[in-house]
Scaffold this motif. Structure first.
Motif, PDB file in Angstrom:
ATOM      1  N   ASP A  79       0.803  -1.226   0.000  1.00  0.00           N
ATOM      2  CA  ASP A  79       0.000   0.000   0.000  1.00  0.00           C
ATOM      3  C   ASP A  79       0.838   1.280   0.000  1.00  0.00           C
ATOM      4  O   ASP A  79       0.290   2.376  -0.082  1.00  0.00           O
ATOM      5  CB  ASP A  79      -0.989   0.016   1.171  1.00  0.00           C
ATOM      6  N   SER A  80       2.166   1.162   0.094  1.00  0.00           N
ATOM      7  CA  SER A  80       2.989   2.372   0.045  1.00  0.00           C
ATOM      8  C   SER A  80       4.376   2.034  -0.484  1.00  0.00           C
ATOM      9  O   SER A  80       4.890   0.928  -0.277  1.00  0.00           O
ATOM     10  CB  SER A  80       3.102   3.016   1.439  1.00  0.00           C
ATOM     11  N   ILE A  81       4.947   3.010  -1.183  1.00  0.00           N
ATOM     12  CA  ILE A  81       6.318   2.882  -1.678  1.00  0.00           C
ATOM     13  C   ILE A  81       7.061   4.154  -1.304  1.00  0.00           C
ATOM     14  O   ILE A  81       6.656   5.254  -1.679  1.00  0.00           O
ATOM     15  CB  ILE A  81       6.360   2.695  -3.207  1.00  0.00           C
ATOM     16  N   ASP A  82       8.132   4.000  -0.540  1.00  0.00           N
ATOM     17  CA  ASP A  82       8.983   5.122  -0.172  1.00  0.00           C
ATOM     18  C   ASP A  82      10.270   4.976  -0.967  1.00  0.00           C
ATOM     19  O   ASP A  82      11.148   4.160  -0.623  1.00  0.00           O
ATOM     20  CB  ASP A  82       9.260   5.109   1.330  1.00  0.00           C
ATOM     21  N   THR A  83      10.398   5.743  -2.037  1.00  0.00           N
ATOM     22  CA  THR A  83      11.565   5.598  -2.912  1.00  0.00           C
ATOM     23  C   THR A  83      12.832   6.184  -2.297  1.00  0.00           C
ATOM     24  O   THR A  83      13.933   5.844  -2.724  1.00  0.00           O
ATOM     25  CB  THR A  83      11.301   6.268  -4.270  1.00  0.00           C
ATOM     26  N   THR A  84      12.672   7.039  -1.294  1.00  0.00           N
ATOM     27  CA  THR A  84      13.853   7.615  -0.635  1.00  0.00           C
ATOM     28  C   THR A  84      14.503   6.595   0.296  1.00  0.00           C
ATOM     29  O   THR A  84      15.715   6.360   0.246  1.00  0.00           O
ATOM     30  CB  THR A  84      13.459   8.877   0.159  1.00  0.00           C
ATOM     31  N   SER A  85      13.683   5.970   1.157  1.00  0.00           N
ATOM     32  CA  SER A  85      14.220   4.959   2.076  1.00  0.00           C
ATOM     33  C   SER A  85      14.265   3.572   1.448  1.00  0.00           C
ATOM     34  O   SER A  85      14.773   2.637   2.060  1.00  0.00           O
ATOM     35  CB  SER A  85      13.382   4.908   3.353  1.00  0.00           C
ATOM     36  N   LYS A  86      13.714   3.453   0.227  1.00  0.00           N
ATOM     37  CA  LYS A  86      13.667   2.179  -0.509  1.00  0.00           C
ATOM     38  C   LYS A  86      12.964   1.107   0.322  1.00  0.00           C
ATOM     39  O   LYS A  86      13.499   0.045   0.611  1.00  0.00           O
ATOM     40  CB  LYS A  86      15.075   1.751  -0.924  1.00  0.00           C
ATOM     41  N   GLN A  87      11.721   1.445   0.680  1.00  0.00           N
ATOM     42  CA  GLN A  87      10.895   0.530   1.457  1.00  0.00           C
ATOM     43  C   GLN A  87       9.485   0.462   0.872  1.00  0.00           C
ATOM     44  O   GLN A  87       8.964   1.466   0.368  1.00  0.00           O
ATOM     45  CB  GLN A  87      10.811   0.969   2.913  1.00  0.00           C
ATOM     46  N   VAL A  88       8.876  -0.702   0.966  1.00  0.00           N
ATOM     47  CA  VAL A  88       7.480  -0.908   0.580  1.00  0.00           C
ATOM     48  C   VAL A  88       6.698  -1.287   1.826  1.00  0.00           C
ATOM     49  O   VAL A  88       7.068  -2.215   2.556  1.00  0.00           O
ATOM     50  CB  VAL A  88       7.344  -2.021  -0.481  1.00  0.00           C
ATOM     51  N   GLY A  89       5.637  -0.547   2.086  1.00  0.00           N
ATOM     52  CA  GLY A  89       4.769  -0.861   3.205  1.00  0.00           C
ATOM     53  C   GLY A  89       3.624  -1.747   2.763  1.00  0.00           C
ATOM     54  O   GLY A  89       3.151  -1.656   1.629  1.00  0.00           O
ATOM     55  N   TYR A  90       3.175  -2.612   3.666  1.00  0.00           N
ATOM     56  CA  TYR A  90       2.074  -3.515   3.315  1.00  0.00           C
ATOM     57  C   TYR A  90       1.274  -3.859   4.566  1.00  0.00           C
ATOM     58  O   TYR A  90       1.699  -3.613   5.699  1.00  0.00           O
ATOM     59  CB  TYR A  90       2.606  -4.790   2.660  1.00  0.00           C
ATOM     60  N   HIS A  91       0.102  -4.421   4.348  1.00  0.00           N
ATOM     61  CA  HIS A  91      -0.706  -4.946   5.449  1.00  0.00           C
ATOM     62  C   HIS A  91      -1.203  -6.332   5.071  1.00  0.00           C
ATOM     63  O   HIS A  91      -1.334  -6.656   3.886  1.00  0.00           O
ATOM     64  CB  HIS A  91      -1.877  -4.018   5.772  1.00  0.00           C
ATOM     65  N   ASP A  92      -1.465  -7.155   6.092  1.00  0.00           N
ATOM     66  CA  ASP A  92      -1.985  -8.486   5.812  1.00  0.00           C
ATOM     67  C   ASP A  92      -3.501  -8.487   5.958  1.00  0.00           C
ATOM     68  O   ASP A  92      -4.126  -7.431   6.169  1.00  0.00           O
ATOM     69  CB  ASP A  92      -1.320  -9.540   6.699  1.00  0.00           C
ATOM     70  N   ALA A  93      -4.110  -9.640   5.830  1.00  0.00           N
ATOM     71  CA  ALA A  93      -5.565  -9.731   5.839  1.00  0.00           C
ATOM     72  C   ALA A  93      -6.172  -9.276   7.164  1.00  0.00           C
ATOM     73  O   ALA A  93      -7.320  -8.816   7.208  1.00  0.00           O
ATOM     74  CB  ALA A  93      -6.003 -11.166   5.528  1.00  0.00           C
ATOM     75  N   SER A  94      -5.401  -9.365   8.246  1.00  0.00           N
ATOM     76  CA  SER A  94      -5.903  -8.945   9.558  1.00  0.00           C
ATOM     77  C   SER A  94      -5.676  -7.467   9.822  1.00  0.00           C
ATOM     78  O   SER A  94      -6.119  -6.941  10.830  1.00  0.00           O
ATOM     79  CB  SER A  94      -5.225  -9.777  10.652  1.00  0.00           C
TER      80      SER A  94
END
Length: 400
Positions: A79-94
């Motif tokens: 659900d998110s991409i931080d190109t500066t810190s090179k991280q992808v945020g996500y959530h699971d079904a819960s």
């Protein structure tokens, strides 16, 4: 610490990106780079088949395949991409949240159907975009037998006369008769903005489409659009009313909203412009594949369509090149000059063309046999055998 290639998405573009990256790492005997795939399910959902019955079977498990080639699967919704810190945020079904860091990212998050803001569209239409929605439609069709015989029960309206709309509509007579009986007075109506049947598909396909529509009893309402939908039917922009309990929406595809979180140029469908190696323009560490990539297929001005035909090849090239970038070896420029169209036309058959000008090559049952081969064999992932799977991910393999 191992360097990390993160692939977002397990559709055609994502699966083949991961396999192709694994192939190149294997060829260079490198085990110091981890490949991960982030997606809601470890399965390839065979989206081109969602207009068919038994849609709940249109998927292929990826667990054994990923295990045998050393790809890590992470279950979650990006659900998110931080190109500066090179991280992808996500959530699971819960709803629990997590982040994944990457050294190189392949964005292969696909596309989705976008309904316009018309009265009743969200509440009263079906679609074949996701397997859950296509299953909902199938359950609804089966339930029609419990309703009293009426024009609304027996009528299906398909909004949109493009590829998805045509395949959905031409399959519908057989699906309805399987539920309502061979003698049911069914109607299948395609509502399309175009001035001619199959206007967006060209002159080569149109005669077969007209013949198939006549044979199957498909009706077309042209130069028209849906104005509103309610539980009993649709009202068109010219005021015409069609009584129907089953309205299927098939127009308005957009690339994943995740593309909006990557600084770059996008086309009108939200796809990120990429260079010849499928690196997102303006980004050093991000490549794109499948429906999120606006990629030139040749030097003649043609660009990849939102189709598995292009997504598979885009994945093979993107995965190869993202691995090549970390390995410091030469990339392989994306090229897919051959373009084909194989359009399913239900019980009438199919039509197969070659070239962007869609030169007619096969019609009727000959084309249907080819379409069945494509749908049941060619677009499925390889067997969970390491050598076979890695060989299949070679970007030089022609898709069509």
């Amino acid at each position: 610490m191992k360097q990390h290639i993160l692939v977002v998405g397990a559709g055609f573009g994502g699966v083949w990106s991961a396999l192709s990256a694994a192939r190149l790492l294997d060829r260079h005997e490198r085990n110091d780079i981890q490949i991960s795939v982030l997606a809601p399910q470890a399965e390839l959902r065979i989206r081109p088949r969602f207009y068919e019955p038994d849609v709940h079977t249109m998927k292929a498990s990826l667990d054994a395949l990923f295990d045998v080639v050393g790809i890590q699967f992470v279950q979650g919704f990006a659900d998110s991409i931080d190109t500066t810190s090179k991280q992808v945020g996500y959530h699971d079904a819960s709803g629990a949240r997590g982040t994944l860091s990457y050294d190189r990212l392949v964005l292969a998050a696909g596309s989705q159907l976008m309904r316009p803001a018309l009265n009743g569209i969200s509440e009263h239409t079906f679609d074949v975009d996701e397997i859950e929605q296509a299953t909902r439609l199938e359950t609804h069709i089966k339930s029609l037998k419990n309703l009293p015989d009426s024009p609304a029960r027996n009528t299906v309206v398909v909004a949109g006369g493009g590829f998805t709309g045509i395949e959905t509509a031409t399959e519908m007579p057989a699906r309805l008769r399987a539920v309502l009986g061979e003698n049911a007075n069914i109607r299948v109506i395609v509502v399309d903005r175009g001035p001619q049947i199959g206007a967006s598909l060209g002159e080569g396909i149109r005669p077969s489409l007209i013949e198939a529509s006549d044979h199957l009893g498909i009706e077309w309402i042209l130069n028209a659009s849906v104005d509103s939908v309610d539980a009993g039917g649709v009202t068109l922009s010219d005021g015409q009313r069609i009584e129907s309990n089953t309205v299927i929406w098939t127009v308005g595809f957009q690339a994943s909203p995740l593309t909006q979180q990557v600084l770059g140029t996008r086309d009108r469908q939200g796809r990120l412009h990429v260079d010849g190696n499928l690196r997102v323009l303006g980004q050093n560490d991000i490549f794109a594949a499948g429906d999120v990539a606006y990629a030139a297929t040749d030097t003649l001005g043609n660009f990849a369509a939102m189709s598995c035909q292009h997504a598979i090849a885009l994945g093979r090239y993107a995965g190869n090149n993202v691995a090549a970038d970390l390995l410091g070896v030469a990339p392989t420029a994306y090229s897919q000059p051959k373009y084909v169209t194989c359009l399913d036309l239900g019980a009438w058959g199919a039509v197969y063309t070659e070239g962007w000008d869609r030169q007619l090559k096969l019609v009727g049952q000959e084309a249907k046999e080819l379409k069945s081969q494509i749908n049941s064999v060619w677009i499925y992932p390889p067997a969970a055998d390491r050598a076979t799977a890695l060989a299949a991910a070679d970007p030089s393999i022609p898709v069509a």
